[in-house]
Design a protein around this motif. Structure first.
Motif, PDB file in Angstrom:
ATOM      1  N   VAL A 196     -46.074 -21.555 -14.590  1.00 30.14           N
ATOM      2  CA  VAL A 196     -44.735 -22.037 -14.892  1.00 30.14           C
ATOM      3  C   VAL A 196     -44.810 -22.730 -16.247  1.00 30.14           C
ATOM      4  O   VAL A 196     -45.381 -23.808 -16.366  1.00 30.14           O
ATOM      5  N   ARG A 197     -44.248 -22.091 -17.255  1.00 34.54           N
ATOM      6  CA  ARG A 197     -44.301 -22.607 -18.627  1.00 34.54           C
ATOM      7  C   ARG A 197     -42.958 -23.245 -18.984  1.00 34.54           C
ATOM      8  O   ARG A 197     -41.962 -22.535 -19.119  1.00 34.54           O
ATOM      9  N   ALA A 198     -42.962 -24.549 -19.124  1.00 31.59           N
ATOM     10  CA  ALA A 198     -41.744 -25.232 -19.549  1.00 31.59           C
ATOM     11  C   ALA A 198     -41.396 -24.741 -20.952  1.00 31.59           C
ATOM     12  O   ALA A 198     -42.271 -24.635 -21.809  1.00 31.59           O
ATOM     13  N   PRO A 199     -40.131 -24.449 -21.211  1.00 29.46           N
ATOM     14  CA  PRO A 199     -39.734 -23.873 -22.495  1.00 29.46           C
ATOM     15  C   PRO A 199     -39.642 -24.910 -23.616  1.00 29.46           C
ATOM     16  O   PRO A 199     -38.591 -25.111 -24.224  1.00 29.46           O
ATOM     17  N   SER A 200     -40.768 -25.568 -23.883  1.00 24.88           N
ATOM     18  CA  SER A 200     -40.800 -26.575 -24.944  1.00 24.88           C
ATOM     19  C   SER A 200     -42.247 -26.815 -25.356  1.00 24.88           C
ATOM     20  O   SER A 200     -43.173 -26.501 -24.610  1.00 24.88           O
ATOM     21  N   THR A 201     -42.413 -27.399 -26.523  1.00 27.02           N
ATOM     22  CA  THR A 201     -43.733 -27.844 -26.970  1.00 27.02           C
ATOM     23  C   THR A 201     -43.779 -29.368 -27.062  1.00 27.02           C
ATOM     24  O   THR A 201     -44.796 -29.923 -27.455  1.00 27.02           O
ATOM     25  N   GLU A 202     -42.699 -30.037 -26.707  1.00 24.44           N
ATOM     26  CA  GLU A 202     -42.620 -31.496 -26.740  1.00 24.44           C
ATOM     27  C   GLU A 202     -42.956 -32.064 -25.364  1.00 24.44           C
ATOM     28  O   GLU A 202     -42.297 -31.710 -24.375  1.00 24.44           O
ATOM     29  N   THR A 203     -43.952 -32.938 -25.305  1.00 23.84           N
ATOM     30  CA  THR A 203     -44.417 -33.475 -24.027  1.00 23.84           C
ATOM     31  C   THR A 203     -43.294 -34.037 -23.158  1.00 23.84           C
ATOM     32  O   THR A 203     -43.223 -33.695 -21.965  1.00 23.84           O
ATOM     33  N   PRO A 204     -42.392 -34.874 -23.669  1.00 22.07           N
ATOM     34  CA  PRO A 204     -41.343 -35.395 -22.789  1.00 22.07           C
ATOM     35  C   PRO A 204     -40.452 -34.299 -22.195  1.00 22.07           C
ATOM     36  O   PRO A 204     -40.070 -34.365 -21.025  1.00 22.07           O
TER      37      PRO A 204
END
Length: 184
Positions: free
Chosen positions: A149-157
């Motif tokens: 499951v890859r969250a669609p972001s590169t920002e930790t928060p």
């Protein structure tokens, strides 16, 4: 704020993957298997949170499920870290507990946390379903996971926010799949 809203809106496209994960997790539970969660920092909190939702209750009054967070035993974590190295803090206990038919859920915003990666490596190929929650890139974990499951972001928060939303979706689906007759 806008980045957070955009990341949450993109979760809708992830629903088929979350349904697949919930179906696999429900099958693990129905077959008498266990689910182990692990991660560092905020991901450790997610591991504990999701294990509690499943072992306790989320929406439904129903029996507890065998879900465990590998992040709660500080004596174990510090002893393994001291004696073998921090990168084995989850691999050592997981390799001793996980059996064929169980599920291991590693959580890492980068997908590269050495102790999370090593834990997935420890059970890969042993009949344990491997799952990862990562950021958009997937990191080293992506290759080790049956479901990633890859969250669609590169920002930790933003990644952490999406993980929390996805974790709740999965917990709700699992409850309904395992206990279709339970009452809210």
């Amino acid at each position: 704020m806008e980045a957070s809203i955009r990341a949450h809106e993109q979760v809708r496209a992830m629903v088929p993957l979350l349904e697949e994960l919930a179906g696999r997790m429900a099958q693990v539970f129905r077959s008498g298997g266990r689910v182990y969660f692990f991660g560092n920092g905020g991901s450790a909190a997610d591991a504990q949170h999701w294990a509690a939702e499943l072992s306790g209750r989320f929406y439904l009054d129903r029996p507890g499920l065998p879900a465990f967070a590998l992040t709660t035993n500080t004596s174990e974590i510090t002893a393994i870290g001291n004696d073998f190295g921090y990168e084995l803090t989850f691999a050592r206990p997981l390799s001793g507990m996980a059996r064929e038919g169980d599920m291991a859920v590693g959580i890492s915003t980068s997908g590269n946390s050495p102790n999370v990666v090593r834990a997935l490596e420890a059970v890969r190929g042993r009949g344990v379903v491997t799952v990862g929650f990562t950021g958009a890139g997937g990191g080293a974990m992506a290759e080790l996971c049956d479901i990633c499951v890859r969250a669609p972001s590169t920002e930790t928060p933003r990644i952490q926010e999406v993980h929390e939303l996805c974790g709740h979706v999965v917990c709700g689906l699992v409850e309904r799949l395992v206990f279709p007759d339970a009452v809210p």
